[in-house]
Design a protein around this motif. Structure first.
Motif, PDB file in Angstrom:
ATOM      1  N   ASP A   1       0.731  -1.145   0.018  1.00  0.00           N
ATOM      2  CA  ASP A   1      -0.148   0.093  -0.047  1.00  0.00           C
ATOM      3  C   ASP A   1       0.938   1.383  -0.072  1.00  0.00           C
ATOM      4  O   ASP A   1       1.804   1.466   0.568  1.00  0.00           O
ATOM      5  CB  ASP A   1      -0.814   0.104   1.276  1.00  0.00           C
ATOM      6  N   VAL A   2       0.458   2.352  -0.779  1.00  0.00           N
ATOM      7  CA  VAL A   2       1.171   3.432  -0.785  1.00  0.00           C
ATOM      8  C   VAL A   2       0.575   4.558  -0.099  1.00  0.00           C
ATOM      9  O   VAL A   2      -0.850   4.884  -0.513  1.00  0.00           O
ATOM     10  CB  VAL A   2       1.479   3.914  -2.447  1.00  0.00           C
ATOM     11  N   THR A   3       0.982   5.465   0.536  1.00  0.00           N
ATOM     12  CA  THR A   3       0.263   6.571   1.147  1.00  0.00           C
ATOM     13  C   THR A   3       1.120   7.980   0.663  1.00  0.00           C
ATOM     14  O   THR A   3       2.407   7.864   0.809  1.00  0.00           O
ATOM     15  CB  THR A   3       0.144   6.484   2.659  1.00  0.00           C
ATOM     16  N   LEU A   4       0.480   8.739   0.208  1.00  0.00           N
ATOM     17  CA  LEU A   4       1.399   9.958  -0.292  1.00  0.00           C
ATOM     18  C   LEU A   4       0.923  11.228   0.735  1.00  0.00           C
ATOM     19  O   LEU A   4      -0.278  11.497   0.762  1.00  0.00           O
ATOM     20  CB  LEU A   4       0.885  10.364  -1.793  1.00  0.00           C
ATOM     21  N   ALA A   5       1.950  11.716   1.619  1.00  0.00           N
ATOM     22  CA  ALA A   5       1.834  12.680   2.437  1.00  0.00           C
ATOM     23  C   ALA A   5       1.759  14.000   1.489  1.00  0.00           C
ATOM     24  O   ALA A   5       2.572  14.335   0.870  1.00  0.00           O
ATOM     25  CB  ALA A   5       2.677  12.863   3.472  1.00  0.00           C
ATOM     26  N   THR A  15      -6.130  11.256  -4.975  1.00  0.00           N
ATOM     27  CA  THR A  15      -7.063  10.346  -4.870  1.00  0.00           C
ATOM     28  C   THR A  15      -7.355   9.945  -6.640  1.00  0.00           C
ATOM     29  O   THR A  15      -7.587   8.799  -6.640  1.00  0.00           O
ATOM     30  CB  THR A  15      -8.127  10.617  -3.941  1.00  0.00           C
ATOM     31  N   SER A  16      -7.428  10.979  -7.165  1.00  0.00           N
ATOM     32  CA  SER A  16      -7.833  10.865  -8.614  1.00  0.00           C
ATOM     33  C   SER A  16      -6.943   9.632  -9.324  1.00  0.00           C
ATOM     34  O   SER A  16      -7.206   9.150 -10.428  1.00  0.00           O
ATOM     35  CB  SER A  16      -7.993  11.979  -9.672  1.00  0.00           C
ATOM     36  N   TYR A  17      -5.693   9.366  -8.790  1.00  0.00           N
ATOM     37  CA  TYR A  17      -4.658   8.450  -9.325  1.00  0.00           C
ATOM     38  C   TYR A  17      -4.682   7.164  -8.566  1.00  0.00           C
ATOM     39  O   TYR A  17      -3.856   6.311  -8.848  1.00  0.00           O
ATOM     40  CB  TYR A  17      -3.245   9.125  -9.367  1.00  0.00           C
ATOM     41  N   GLY A  18      -5.557   7.073  -7.614  1.00  0.00           N
ATOM     42  CA  GLY A  18      -5.864   5.659  -6.937  1.00  0.00           C
ATOM     43  C   GLY A  18      -5.063   5.675  -5.714  1.00  0.00           C
ATOM     44  O   GLY A  18      -4.605   4.539  -5.115  1.00  0.00           O
ATOM     45  N   VAL A  19      -4.205   6.770  -5.405  1.00  0.00           N
ATOM     46  CA  VAL A  19      -3.327   6.644  -4.338  1.00  0.00           C
ATOM     47  C   VAL A  19      -4.029   7.352  -3.160  1.00  0.00           C
ATOM     48  O   VAL A  19      -4.856   8.133  -2.994  1.00  0.00           O
ATOM     49  CB  VAL A  19      -1.944   7.410  -4.763  1.00  0.00           C
ATOM     50  N   THR A  20      -3.750   6.527  -1.843  1.00  0.00           N
ATOM     51  CA  THR A  20      -4.030   7.316  -0.774  1.00  0.00           C
ATOM     52  C   THR A  20      -3.504   8.439  -0.103  1.00  0.00           C
ATOM     53  O   THR A  20      -2.188   8.293   0.011  1.00  0.00           O
ATOM     54  CB  THR A  20      -4.103   6.072   0.437  1.00  0.00           C
ATOM     55  N   MET A  69       5.167  12.696  11.576  1.00  0.00           N
ATOM     56  CA  MET A  69       5.461  11.451  12.418  1.00  0.00           C
ATOM     57  C   MET A  69       4.369  10.708  12.344  1.00  0.00           C
ATOM     58  O   MET A  69       4.409   9.548  12.098  1.00  0.00           O
ATOM     59  CB  MET A  69       5.304  11.845  13.948  1.00  0.00           C
ATOM     60  N   GLU A  70       3.116  11.182  12.203  1.00  0.00           N
ATOM     61  CA  GLU A  70       1.684  10.390  11.966  1.00  0.00           C
ATOM     62  C   GLU A  70       1.845   9.639  10.839  1.00  0.00           C
ATOM     63  O   GLU A  70       1.755   8.177  10.822  1.00  0.00           O
ATOM     64  CB  GLU A  70       0.470  11.192  11.929  1.00  0.00           C
ATOM     65  N   VAL A  71       2.290   9.994   9.597  1.00  0.00           N
ATOM     66  CA  VAL A  71       2.115   9.248   8.470  1.00  0.00           C
ATOM     67  C   VAL A  71       3.271   8.412   8.331  1.00  0.00           C
ATOM     68  O   VAL A  71       3.268   7.194   7.573  1.00  0.00           O
ATOM     69  CB  VAL A  71       2.417  10.251   7.126  1.00  0.00           C
ATOM     70  N   SER A  72       4.545   8.490   9.113  1.00  0.00           N
ATOM     71  CA  SER A  72       5.479   7.719   8.883  1.00  0.00           C
ATOM     72  C   SER A  72       5.337   6.538   9.950  1.00  0.00           C
ATOM     73  O   SER A  72       6.120   5.436   9.883  1.00  0.00           O
ATOM     74  CB  SER A  72       6.775   8.526   9.351  1.00  0.00           C
ATOM     75  N   TRP A  73       4.472   6.470  10.923  1.00  0.00           N
ATOM     76  CA  TRP A  73       4.422   5.697  12.012  1.00  0.00           C
ATOM     77  C   TRP A  73       4.321   4.131  11.758  1.00  0.00           C
ATOM     78  O   TRP A  73       5.330   3.447  12.113  1.00  0.00           O
ATOM     79  CB  TRP A  73       3.138   5.894  12.800  1.00  0.00           C
ATOM     80  N   ASP A  74       3.707   3.595  10.791  1.00  0.00           N
ATOM     81  CA  ASP A  74       3.649   2.123  10.545  1.00  0.00           C
ATOM     82  C   ASP A  74       4.140   1.720   9.202  1.00  0.00           C
ATOM     83  O   ASP A  74       3.810   0.954   8.619  1.00  0.00           O
ATOM     84  CB  ASP A  74       2.191   1.700  10.899  1.00  0.00           C
ATOM     85  N   LYS A  75       5.145   2.800   8.738  1.00  0.00           N
ATOM     86  CA  LYS A  75       5.288   2.259   7.112  1.00  0.00           C
ATOM     87  C   LYS A  75       6.714   1.625   7.119  1.00  0.00           C
ATOM     88  O   LYS A  75       7.748   1.790   8.228  1.00  0.00           O
ATOM     89  CB  LYS A  75       5.638   3.898   6.419  1.00  0.00           C
ATOM     90  N   ASP A  76       6.868   0.722   6.188  1.00  0.00           N
ATOM     91  CA  ASP A  76       8.191   0.146   6.198  1.00  0.00           C
ATOM     92  C   ASP A  76       9.143   0.885   5.357  1.00  0.00           C
ATOM     93  O   ASP A  76      10.395   0.725   5.861  1.00  0.00           O
ATOM     94  CB  ASP A  76       7.925  -1.263   4.919  1.00  0.00           C
TER      95      ASP A  76
END
Length: 123
Positions: A1-5, A15-20, A69-76
């Protein structure tokens, strides 16, 4: 899963590109559209513009750091650019994440569509 801050005003675009998207505080476009930002863009002085943006961003720095910090918390893996490296390096170290620095360079091979801006005198 990819999340973009990304700052809140770009969430629909992401979101229009299907990225969270993950919402970051602030709106850099707003800073650029202020009279001082427009004046510095028109002047073409990149260093002065960077200083202005740093000054504006420093007003929201505490909330922005909290967001990062929040967005990085559980990322590999966290991918950051050179602009955000000074924030993301200590965050990823603290969270024991892997950090990849992405250097966004302008194109170095000229084309008719995108001539290399530093060597336009050659053509």
């Amino acid at each position: 899963d990819v999340t973009l801050a990304v700052q809140e005003n770009f969430q629909d675009f992401v979101t229009s590109y299907g990225v969270t998207p993950f919402p970051l505080t602030g709106d850099m476009e707003e800073f650029l559209h202020k009279p001082e930002g427009r004046r510095l863009i028109k002047k073409g002085n990149g260093i002065a513009l960077a200083r202005y943006l740093y000054k504006e961003a420093s007003k929201i720095r505490f909330e922005l750091r909290k967001n990062l910090m929040e967005v990085s918390w559980d990322k590999d893996v966290v991918i950051a650019n050179l602009t955000t490296a000074f924030w993301m390096t200590p965050i990823t170290e603290k969270l024991n994440n892997r950090l990849v620095l992405l250097n966004l360079n302008p194109p170095v091979v000229p084309t008719r569509e995108f001539p290399y801006f530093q060597f336009d005198f050659i053509n």
